[in-house]
Write a protein that holds these residues in place. Structure first.
Motif, PDB file in Angstrom:
ATOM      1  N   GLY A   1      32.575  28.105   4.930  1.00  0.00           N
ATOM      2  CA  GLY A   1      31.253  27.758   4.417  1.00  0.00           C
ATOM      3  C   GLY A   1      30.289  28.883   4.759  1.00  0.00           C
ATOM      4  N   THR A   2      29.146  28.499   5.299  1.00  0.00           N
ATOM      5  CA  THR A   2      28.073  29.457   5.578  1.00  0.00           C
ATOM      6  C   THR A   2      28.531  30.585   6.502  1.00  0.00           C
ATOM      7  OG1 THR A   2      26.624  27.526   5.525  1.00  0.00           O
ATOM      8  CG2 THR A   2      25.682  29.575   6.345  1.00  0.00           C
ATOM      9  N   MET A   3      28.911  30.219   7.712  1.00  0.00           N
ATOM     10  CA  MET A   3      29.245  31.240   8.713  1.00  0.00           C
ATOM     11  C   MET A   3      30.617  31.844   8.435  1.00  0.00           C
ATOM     12  SD  MET A   3      26.537  31.077  10.464  1.00  0.00           S
ATOM     13  CE  MET A   3      25.175  29.908  10.371  1.00  0.00           C
TER      14      MET A   3
ATOM     15  N   ILE B   1      40.724  30.124   5.918  1.00  0.00           N
ATOM     16  CA  ILE B   1      41.259  28.822   5.496  1.00  0.00           C
ATOM     17  C   ILE B   1      40.107  27.839   5.298  1.00  0.00           C
ATOM     18  CG2 ILE B   1      42.864  26.961   6.035  1.00  0.00           C
ATOM     19  CD1 ILE B   1      44.343  28.767   7.904  1.00  0.00           C
ATOM     20  N   GLU B   2      40.106  27.184   4.153  1.00  0.00           N
ATOM     21  CA  GLU B   2      39.046  26.216   3.823  1.00  0.00           C
ATOM     22  C   GLU B   2      39.693  24.900   3.381  1.00  0.00           C
ATOM     23  OE1 GLU B   2      35.666  25.721   3.895  1.00  0.00           O
ATOM     24  OE2 GLU B   2      36.231  23.826   2.946  1.00  0.00           O
ATOM     25  N   GLN B   3      39.170  23.793   3.907  1.00  0.00           N
ATOM     26  CA  GLN B   3      39.778  22.493   3.584  1.00  0.00           C
ATOM     27  C   GLN B   3      39.495  22.053   2.144  1.00  0.00           C
ATOM     28  OE1 GLN B   3      38.127  19.341   6.021  1.00  0.00           O
ATOM     29  NE2 GLN B   3      36.040  20.094   5.799  1.00  0.00           N
TER      30      GLN B   3
ATOM     31  N   ARG C   1      17.580  27.385   0.595  1.00  0.00           N
ATOM     32  CA  ARG C   1      17.313  27.226   2.019  1.00  0.00           C
ATOM     33  C   ARG C   1      16.058  28.017   2.343  1.00  0.00           C
ATOM     34  NH1 ARG C   1      20.205  23.610   1.667  1.00  0.00           N
ATOM     35  NH2 ARG C   1      22.052  23.041   2.854  1.00  0.00           N
ATOM     36  N   VAL C   2      15.412  27.631   3.436  1.00  0.00           N
ATOM     37  CA  VAL C   2      14.207  28.335   3.874  1.00  0.00           C
ATOM     38  C   VAL C   2      14.607  29.420   4.863  1.00  0.00           C
ATOM     39  CG1 VAL C   2      11.971  28.104   5.024  1.00  0.00           C
ATOM     40  CG2 VAL C   2      12.846  26.227   3.593  1.00  0.00           C
ATOM     41  N   PHE C   3      14.114  30.631   4.633  1.00  0.00           N
ATOM     42  CA  PHE C   3      14.279  31.707   5.612  1.00  0.00           C
ATOM     43  C   PHE C   3      12.923  31.960   6.258  1.00  0.00           C
ATOM     44  CE2 PHE C   3      13.815  35.975   7.108  1.00  0.00           C
ATOM     45  CZ  PHE C   3      14.965  36.153   7.854  1.00  0.00           C
TER      46      PHE C   3
ATOM     47  N   HIS D   1      24.575  17.125   5.708  1.00  0.00           N
ATOM     48  CA  HIS D   1      24.722  16.911   7.154  1.00  0.00           C
ATOM     49  C   HIS D   1      24.786  18.263   7.843  1.00  0.00           C
ATOM     50  CE1 HIS D   1      28.815  18.186   6.403  1.00  0.00           C
ATOM     51  NE2 HIS D   1      28.826  17.337   5.392  1.00  0.00           N
ATOM     52  N   ASP D   2      24.528  18.253   9.130  1.00  0.00           N
ATOM     53  CA  ASP D   2      24.726  19.458   9.939  1.00  0.00           C
ATOM     54  C   ASP D   2      25.045  18.997  11.357  1.00  0.00           C
ATOM     55  OD1 ASP D   2      24.965  22.155  10.445  1.00  0.00           O
ATOM     56  OD2 ASP D   2      22.820  22.609  10.328  1.00  0.00           O
ATOM     57  N   ALA D   3      25.709  19.854  12.123  1.00  0.00           N
ATOM     58  CA  ALA D   3      26.003  19.542  13.522  1.00  0.00           C
ATOM     59  C   ALA D   3      24.837  19.995  14.390  1.00  0.00           C
ATOM     60  CB  ALA D   3      27.291  20.242  13.943  1.00  0.00           C
TER      61      ALA D   3
HETATM   62  C1  LIG Z   1      19.917  19.440   3.839  1.00  0.00           C
HETATM   63  C2  LIG Z   1      19.902  20.654   4.703  1.00  0.00           C
HETATM   64  C3  LIG Z   1      18.830  21.524   4.651  1.00  0.00           C
HETATM   65  C4  LIG Z   1      18.833  22.665   5.439  1.00  0.00           C
HETATM   66  N1  LIG Z   1      17.791  23.547   5.344  1.00  0.00           N
HETATM   67  C5  LIG Z   1      17.858  24.714   6.013  1.00  0.00           C
HETATM   68  C6  LIG Z   1      16.863  25.696   5.817  1.00  0.00           C
HETATM   69  O1  LIG Z   1      15.942  25.509   5.025  1.00  0.00           O
HETATM   70  N2  LIG Z   1      16.969  26.865   6.500  1.00  0.00           N
HETATM   71  C7  LIG Z   1      18.010  27.108   7.356  1.00  0.00           C
HETATM   72  O2  LIG Z   1      18.054  28.181   7.950  1.00  0.00           O
HETATM   73  N3  LIG Z   1      18.975  26.192   7.555  1.00  0.00           N
HETATM   74  C8  LIG Z   1      18.929  25.015   6.899  1.00  0.00           C
HETATM   75  N4  LIG Z   1      19.913  24.093   7.050  1.00  0.00           N
HETATM   76  C9  LIG Z   1      20.996  24.356   7.989  1.00  0.00           C
HETATM   77  C10 LIG Z   1      22.102  25.208   7.424  1.00  0.00           C
HETATM   78  O3  LIG Z   1      22.327  24.952   6.065  1.00  0.00           O
HETATM   79  C11 LIG Z   1      23.348  24.930   8.259  1.00  0.00           C
HETATM   80  O4  LIG Z   1      23.014  25.118   9.620  1.00  0.00           O
HETATM   81  C12 LIG Z   1      24.494  25.860   7.912  1.00  0.00           C
HETATM   82  O5  LIG Z   1      24.776  25.774   6.539  1.00  0.00           O
HETATM   83  C13 LIG Z   1      25.723  25.486   8.746  1.00  0.00           C
HETATM   84  O6  LIG Z   1      26.751  26.395   8.449  1.00  0.00           O
HETATM   85  P1  LIG Z   1      28.231  26.171   8.981  1.00  0.00           P
HETATM   86  O7  LIG Z   1      29.013  27.361   8.610  1.00  0.00           O
HETATM   87  O8  LIG Z   1      28.161  25.770  10.423  1.00  0.00           O
HETATM   88  O9  LIG Z   1      28.770  24.880   8.189  1.00  0.00           O
HETATM   89  P2  LIG Z   1      29.281  24.791   6.675  1.00  0.00           P
HETATM   90  O10 LIG Z   1      28.495  25.675   5.802  1.00  0.00           O
HETATM   91  O11 LIG Z   1      29.355  23.347   6.339  1.00  0.00           O
HETATM   92  O12 LIG Z   1      30.752  25.375   6.748  1.00  0.00           O
HETATM   93  C14 LIG Z   1      31.797  24.710   7.421  1.00  0.00           C
HETATM   94  C15 LIG Z   1      33.042  24.849   6.568  1.00  0.00           C
HETATM   95  O13 LIG Z   1      34.193  24.528   7.324  1.00  0.00           O
HETATM   96  C16 LIG Z   1      35.081  23.809   6.509  1.00  0.00           C
HETATM   97  N5  LIG Z   1      35.994  23.068   7.378  1.00  0.00           N
HETATM   98  C17 LIG Z   1      35.649  22.142   8.291  1.00  0.00           C
HETATM   99  N6  LIG Z   1      36.739  21.669   8.925  1.00  0.00           N
HETATM  100  C18 LIG Z   1      37.797  22.322   8.403  1.00  0.00           C
HETATM  101  C19 LIG Z   1      39.195  22.252   8.651  1.00  0.00           C
HETATM  102  N7  LIG Z   1      39.702  21.418   9.560  1.00  0.00           N
HETATM  103  N8  LIG Z   1      40.019  23.053   7.938  1.00  0.00           N
HETATM  104  C20 LIG Z   1      39.514  23.923   7.011  1.00  0.00           C
HETATM  105  N9  LIG Z   1      38.190  24.002   6.729  1.00  0.00           N
HETATM  106  C21 LIG Z   1      37.337  23.219   7.422  1.00  0.00           C
HETATM  107  C22 LIG Z   1      34.141  22.934   5.700  1.00  0.00           C
HETATM  108  O14 LIG Z   1      34.755  22.372   4.569  1.00  0.00           O
HETATM  109  C23 LIG Z   1      33.034  23.911   5.373  1.00  0.00           C
HETATM  110  O15 LIG Z   1      33.307  24.640   4.203  1.00  0.00           O
HETATM  111  C24 LIG Z   1      19.924  22.930   6.300  1.00  0.00           C
HETATM  112  C25 LIG Z   1      21.001  22.048   6.353  1.00  0.00           C
HETATM  113  C26 LIG Z   1      21.001  20.931   5.558  1.00  0.00           C
HETATM  114  C27 LIG Z   1      22.185  20.017   5.606  1.00  0.00           C
END
Ligand SMILES: Cc1cc2nc3c(=O)[nH]c(=O)nc-3n(C[C@H](O)[C@H](O)[C@H](O)COP(=O)(O)OP(=O)(O)OC[C@H]3O[C@@H](n4cnc5c(N)ncnc54)[C@H](O)[C@@H]3O)c2cc1C
Length: 476
Positions: A94-96, A118-120, A135-137, A407-409
């Motif tokens: 995903g994002t990171m 690897i992506e689920q 998203r807001v920066f 959702h977010d953690a």
């Molecule tokens: C509604 C909303 C609004 C937001 N607004 C802002 C904003 O304005 N500005 C800002 O800076 N941030 C904002 N955020 C926060 C930001 O979007 C998140 O913090 C960020 O996207 C998290 O990135 P991540 O990589 O941790 O998770 P994700 O982008 O969800 O990536 C995780 C990935 O891991 C995959 N995965 C999980 N488990 C497994 C597994 N077992 N096997 C294989 N793949 C797996 C998932 O499918 C997913 O693709 C917002 C968040 C939300 C939900």
């Protein structure tokens, strides 16, 4: 080109791995054709035949490719044997993860085919924390001045990313922070500006009303316009990360859930992937970027993380011309309520020509697992958000034209986790607290550098690392 073999698993590549089977269609995409000795396999088998032309249907729209911009990407099937060994596995694209994978592929050079992502779900899916159009920066953040140097660096990386990706990811509208004089969010924004000498404009109540008539401004409301900031395009960012990683040679497995990660006694990690054909991959290192699912894979994170549902809502103004990006900056707004509290709204100008995003944030409780997140905001909540949006912006029709749940953690103190375990084999970025998107190109690079044993510039281990988090949370 999309094909599905092995229970829907896809492999995305744009560079031929030496001596490995390649699809016959890849010759025109790779500048030098398949590597000597490579097998040629047919990746068309699952594509439907177009009856009018007698040829296979072009399914590239499922994963748009702009070859003229040098972003050629190819999704092709692979046999299990191709990826039993890897130098590094990035789990969660995903994002990171999409950006960490790109960093790893660049760093690996000729060995990039041993960088496995690897992506689920499918590539750029709808289930992650990154979905929702924008998203807001912000550089001057409510979360505190400690983040400003990292955000200035992240901003440079956003500019670079959109240049190499060949598409606009950053929307330079500025961010208008509005609130009652003396409230904490405005005070923190001012502190960020003052301590870091950021460009910003101060507006008193009259100036705010005059310049931004879209906002219903209370007596005593003031604004700080953070001119370095703006909006981001999240889905296009993940798409760009995957395209660039594939172009640099990474191997990408999608629709492939990881079910376990174990440290090997002799070094390295074993990653187990589930689905119809469970298998293991042995890798030197793993990077876990699994977002709201991270606690399921890493017990060391599970007791730190909770999952927060976050909704997004869009409203149609009666006068859309007042809400275009050139007239209406991205905003964060706090408004005094009758009981002395603050109600909050953030949003983005129109990107679709008929609505603006105006959303209220976290109103839906806290959960232990992502599976508990409700699928949609309830009607009562939508009505409540609509009333707030209409109070803040009288020109908005109060019924949302679009709504979605995400959702977010979150961590106990809202600080992001970016770190590596004590063996140096499993690095992770998680717990982004509804705030992580703005950091993505920086944290993608940090987690990759930590995984490779480097100390990233500006990285504060005590603040971001796991030991510091656990100590601050009072966990052993
Ligand atoms: C509604 C909303 C609004 C937001 N607004 C802002 C904003 O304005 N500005 C800002 O800076 N941030 C904002 N955020 C926060 C930001 O979007 C998140 O913090 C960020 O996207 C998290 O990135 P991540 O990589 O941790 O998770 P994700 O982008 O969800 O990536 C995780 C990935 O891991 C995959 N995965 C999980 N488990 C497994 C597994 N077992 N096997 C294989 N793949 C797996 C998932 O499918 C997913 O693709 C917002 C968040 C939300 C939900």
């Amino acid at each position: 080109m999309v094909t599905a073999l092995h229970g829907g698993r896809h492999v995305l590549r744009s560079k031929p791995p030496t001596g490995r089977p390649v699809c016959r269609h890849t010759r025109s995409i790779w500048p030098h054709g398949p590597a000597a000795g490579a097998d040629v396999v047919d990746c068309d088998a699952d594509r439907p035949i177009d009856r009018s032309t007698g040829s296979r249907a072009d399914s590239s729209s499922a994963f748009p490719v702009n070859r003229s911009a040098g972003r050629a990407a190819l999704i092709r099937p692979t046999g299990k044997r191709h990826i039993m060994q890897a130098d590094v596995v990035v789990i969660g694209l995903g994002t990171m993860g999409s950006l960490a994978l790109w960093e790893e592929a660049k760093a690996a050079g000729d060995r990039a085919d041993r960088v496995v992502g690897i992506e689920q779900y499918g590539p750029v899916h709808t289930h992650g924390s990154f979905t929702g159009e924008s998203r807001v920066f912000r550089v001057a953040v409510h979360e505190g001045a400690r983040y400003v140097p990292a955000l200035l660096k992240a901003r440079e990386r956003w500019q670079h990313l959109q240049e190499v990706a060949g598409r606009q990811l950053f929307l330079p509208t500025g961010v208008l922070n509005v609130g009652p004089e003396g409230c904490e969010p405005i005070a923190t924004v001012r502190q960020c500006v003052a301590e870091n000498d950021l460009p910003a404009e101060e507006l008193d109540t009259a100036e705010l009303r005059e310049r931004f008539p879209q906002h219903a401004v209370d007596e005593g409301d003031v604004a700080v316009l953070d001119t370095l900031s703006g909006g981001l395009r999240p889905e296009l960012t993940v798409l760009s990360g995957l395209e660039l990683a594939a172009k640099a040679g990474a191997t990408i497995l999608t629709n492939t859930p990881v079910t376990g990660i174990a440290r090997d006694p002799n070094g390295g990690v074993t990653v187990t992937i589930g689905g119809p054909e469970p298998q293991t991959i042995h890798a030197g290192r793993a990077i876990v970027t699994a977002g709201s699912w991270a606690g399921r894979l890493l017990p060391g994170l599970a007791d730190l993380l909770t999952v927060h549902p976050l909704s997004l809502t869009w409203f149609a103004p009666h006068h859309i011309e007042l809400f275009t990006p050139d007239r209406f900056p991205v905003f964060l707004r706090d408004r005094r309520t009758d009981d002395g509290g603050l109600e909050h709204l953030f949003g983005v100008p129109t990107l679709d020509g008929f609505s603006i995003k105006a959303s209220a944030g976290s109103l839906f409780g806290v959960f232990d697992d992502v599976a508990e997140v409700p699928e949609m905001p309830g009607a009562d909540k939508l009505r409540e958000i609509g009333e707030i949006a209409h109070r803040f912006f009288p020109d908005l029709n109060p019924e949302p034209v679009r709504a979605s749940m995400h959702h977010d953690a979150f961590t106990p103190d809202d600080a992001p986790i970016v770190g590596v375990d004590d063996s140096g084999t499993i690095a992770f970025a998680a717990g982004m607290n509804g705030n992580g998107f703005k950091f993505a190109p920086l944290f993608g690079a940090w987690v990759s550098e930590l995984s490779r044993g480097e100390t990233p510039d500006l990285y504060d281990e005590e603040w971001y690392g796991l030991a510091g988090h656990r100590a601050r949370a009072g966990l052993a």
